[in-house]
Scaffold this motif. Sequence first.
Motif: not given
Lengths: 172, 761
Positions: B8-25
């Motif tokens: 899937y290459q470029e369609k395999w994408r980081v989710r937009p809400d991911g950063y705030d979830k992995v940082t607990g923010s």
Amino acid sequence: MAENVELKNRMDETKREVTFELNGEKVDLIVPPTYRLVDILRKDLNLTGTKISCEIGRCGACSVLINGQVVNSCLVMAYQLQNVKVETIESISKNSLHPIQQAFLEEGGLQCGYCTPGMIVALSDLLENNPDPTDEEVLEHLSGNLCRCTGYTGILRAIKNYKVKMVKKSTI
Amino acid sequence: MELNRDNYQEKWRVRPDGYDKVTGSLKYLTDYTFPNMLYGKVLRSSYPHAKIKSIVTEEAEKLEGVKAVITYKDVPGMNRFGLIFPDQPVFCEDVVRYVGDAVAAVAAISEEISEKALSLIHLEYEPLEVMDSPEKSLSSSCISLHPSGNILHRASYKNSEQVLVELKNCPYVVEDTYETPRQMHAYMETEGGVVVPEEDGKVTVYAATQHGFKDRMQLARILSIPESKIRVVSSPIGGSFGGKDELNIQPYAALLALKTKLPVKLHNKRSESVRAGIKRHPMKMKMITGANKDGKLVGHYVRITADTGAYATLGPAVLDFAVEHAAGPYIIPYIDVEGVSVFTNNGVAGEYRGFGGNQVTFALETQIERLAELLKIDSIQFREKNLRKADDPGPLGQRIVKNDGAKSVLTMIKTSSVLMDQPKKHPNKLTGKGVAITMHGGGLGFGRPDPSGARLSLTKDGQIEIAFGFEEFGQGLIASIEIMLMEALNCSKEDIKIVIGDTDLVPSSGSSTASRSTNMIWNGIQKLKEPFIDKVLDLVADYTNTTRKLLYLGENGIWRKGKRNQFVLSYRELANFADLSHITFQTHFHFPTTPDPVIGGHYLYSFAAVAAAVEVDLLTGQVKVIKLDHAVAAGPVVNPLGYLGQIEGGAVMGLGFTLFEDSVMENGRYHTENFDSYLIPTIKDIPNETTVMVDESLMEGDVFGPRGVGEIGTVAIAPAITAAIHQACGIWVKKLPVSSEEILNALQEILPCKAGGASSG
């Protein structure tokens, strides 16, 4: 603030002073000795990255590090905090994302995200001491952290991704 | 094709809400605090069934720090809730019908004081007989739990009166009764949030739900204020799986907030969540299924009894769904299915990922395996002989969108390594592999209002804003919106602003449920993209005096085609000169439904097949799933990482349903009130290997786009695992979750040689 009012009015218990290090800074609090660490973090200090879910030490959503080791903050009481070093999820990406956080993003290690801070905290403990853990060590270390969304498959993919990157890094 | 990063290459994408979830923010709604906020607590019933003789609140009211104590007398509007049939009291007046029933609520300056105040509310009950099973509720001497009696709903589908006669004539018949557990959603974030009375007289409800507008409607009835005065902010959510679809803490926090004129936070403890929250319907399913000597299915007779607990919520629709899916993707000439959903004093059962499909699929697929065994043919071949073809009607005889997914998933699963490879031998373990298949309807079904809507506009800051009334509870909806909109408008993620989960800001899109959101998002974007692009290009062509047909939307703004494409104008510049009201487009449409008036019948279906490999421990009787592969046909994959996550996560939830999970009740009381006794899979319980294969194709003329996959990954897990258990040790599991004790007992009886040999070897 509501929190201050609450502190003043907290049930009739003998309060004690407790001093500990939180995310690199000294904290002084006057709280009942049996007040839980998770409440200190979430209610008194508004550090809500530490989550609350089962409150009996079975799910790991409230994982934090005490003196570098992962614990459930719902089971730690204020009197146990004297002179210890507490690190929460908020300290893990203070400057930039921890590589395991990056790997979670890339591999779908999270969905609702509610267990994620606890997972990251638990993994940061493991990887700090053992950058290339075996599958067995990973499973053992995360067996106290529940996730209902991912089925853990994305989390294991993230750890694999992390390990590949770390190996690459160390061979350069 | 295998669903993985490489494919899937470029369609395999980081989710937009991911950063705030992995940082607990990321702030969940249960993380919110407001100045002067109070803490609410709900007093739940002490009995599963009782008359309330008196409620005395004075002592609680006098406790220092308590700001309000409320009961049914304090409900200004309708003292009932329920998505379709409002039969559940907000506060019970005279009778309690289950241990989760609310009788009073308190708001105080701390959680501890609220808790203490609950113990100072004095209730006098007169216990009534507890109806802790559908059988008991249906007995002649039982008490009626509701004015209409103890039957919530009956549903049936019959294409012949001759079913039992035909079955009698079948040379191969399997008859048995299957039982499934009261599975808990077990989202990590329990129900909770804050309700804030605003200065302008409005009230803002920050609490998770799967459908903000429905919460608003229900709260308006309860609070007796217009919907326009209620704002429901309902995302992000720490998991739901159907469990937060119905109202939970919202009415209590809202009533307390309006009474005290202060923000009130209410966040269920796990034990409160278990006690009050809905569960998956426990079902008992009697099935008689027959085949002829050629291996063709002839008849299928099904009787389903569902324990719906004390109140309706979506119980009727769940039963309808179970009846519809009781014959699965098979063509059976004689079908007779009846179901009954029965009120009891057990925990309320309601909406849960799979929606009645998981239960009947376990029973049906076990029947299919057992018939194949009788016929002495391979069960996959047996399925192939009886599988629906692309243009066969749906399971209720209704016309459905042409789909050969059933055949496709079966073909794909045959290539699974689970089936191809020989399992490793282990001295103390038996190994086996099994397969199951399912088809699953999307959307609410014929005869049920199922509207959706979307809005696409340009903000004054030059962002392309897409708004939906959907919710993000982890499934990756925001990521799917981002991917679909970027693709439709050819813009970058930085150009996009996604708005969901706030009734003041979004159009109504219907519920984030029934695997409908992805499909409805795709539809909304398809309907809005052309008018939006046309308008933008018209405006820019005029403004810049450029030939319109050379212009196109791209990253950061509008571009002009040429030998070298040229940037013309940014979206921000466009927002500066354009009348933004001209660049706002809304659409409203309905989920596609079958033209045949079959109530609840679906039109769009997705398909899945599962292959499971298990090890059965001869010493403990424990089952370990070592491999679990999936084949899914649900149209194009819009968000590969999201899709994969749904299948993998749904599978492990299905594994829990099969092997561990049951909210055990006795006399209407829970024995399993937390994760120490209610066991969900841990990381040590999951298969070592999982592969997901997908068929993305749609048949010619299928204009309906990608189907949702929120449920399909969980539906066929149980029968694949139990078929593997059978292959390992010859036992047909009829009751879930699988009992290690039963397996061990059976092993001792039927496998003395194997068991003995193993223990000596």
